[in-house]
Design a protein around this motif. Structure first.
Motif, short mmCIF file in Angstrom:
data_model
loop_
_atom_site.label_atom_id
_atom_site.label_comp_id
_atom_site.label_asym_id
_atom_site.label_seq_id
_atom_site.Cartn_x
_atom_site.Cartn_y
_atom_site.Cartn_z
N THR A 108 -5.19 4.24 4.95
CA THR A 108 -4.90 2.92 5.49
C THR A 108 -3.89 2.21 4.59
N PRO A 109 -3.35 1.10 5.04
CA PRO A 109 -2.47 0.32 4.15
C PRO A 109 -3.15 -0.05 2.83
N THR A 110 -4.44 -0.35 2.87
CA THR A 110 -5.17 -0.66 1.64
C THR A 110 -5.25 0.55 0.73
N ARG A 112 -3.17 3.05 0.63
CA ARG A 112 -1.82 3.32 0.11
C ARG A 112 -1.47 2.34 -1.01
#
Length: 221
Positions: A108-110, A112
């Motif tokens: 997820t963006p988190t 990454r």
């Protein structure tokens, strides 16, 4: 009344989890030496919790082969047996590439952002020439972040267990391993491949990393 009971159970679980993680990392980093006796009262006092959370933590740690209990003798940190290296590596050579590939696909963006921050820490560690213990802590953080990014709790739990066992072997021979920074630094390209969403590249880098770990330990024996 029911809400109070639920909150009490949640607090007990939280304390047990905190105790588990603290004792686990002491065992993994050999701060609790292999073969050392485990004293529940001393652990509870040092962690600032009661004996019940410590007892719950020790049950999990026994399942994970980090401690062992002998009838009428007590509980001890498990020995680090170099003959286990081949068995541990056999599992990791299959599952680490799988985890890296799945992390590249599912992060997820988190996830990454977490991995990118760890990538910066790797660069900082190299420039500051941190000691081996600090590098090992960073190594554990990277592995655990990759496993979490798979979003497969069964794969994550399995690999955390095997990485913990591998790290204990690494710690045992750390004074004979000259390029600790180089080994940990290998995570940089792996993180980049995961963040870029390149599963094949991530899998190959993870495979090389595990194979390099086994070669380095065997060379140090």
């Amino acid at each position: 009344m029911q809400q109070v009971a639920t909150e009490a159970r949640g607090e007990a679980q939280s304390l047990a989890e905190r105790a588990y993680r603290a004792v686990r990392d002491r065992l993994v980093m050999l701060e609790i030496r292999p073969g050392a006796p485990i004293n529940e009262d001393q652990l509870a006092q040092s962690l600032g919790v009661g004996r019940t959370p410590v007892r719950e933590a020790l049950k999990r740690l026994q399942y994970e082969r980090l401690i062992t209990t002998y009838p009428r003798r007590g509980t001890f940190a498990t020995d680090v047996n170099i003959t286990d290296l081949a068995h541990i590596s056999e599992v990791r050579q299959e599952l680490e590439p799988l985890a890296a590939a799945q992390a590249a696909r599912r992060a997820t963006p988190t996830d990454r952002a977490t991995l990118t921050a760890l990538r910066r820490e790797l660069d900082d560690a190299d420039s500051r020439r941190q000691d081996d213990a600090e590098l090992l802590h960073l190594d554990l953080q990277v592995h655990r972040a990759v496993y979490a990014a798979t979003h497969n709790p069964y794969l994550e739990d399995t690999l955390v267990r095997y990485d913990n066992l591998a790290t204990r072997i690494w710690c045992l021979f750390i004074d004979r391993l000259p390029d600790m920074a180089g080994h940990v630094g290998e995570h940089g390209p792996l993180i980049e491949a995961i963040v870029a969403g390149e599963p094949e590249q991530a899998a190959e880098l993870a495979r090389r990393h595990v194979e390099g770990f086994e070669r380095a330990v065997r060379a140090a024996i």
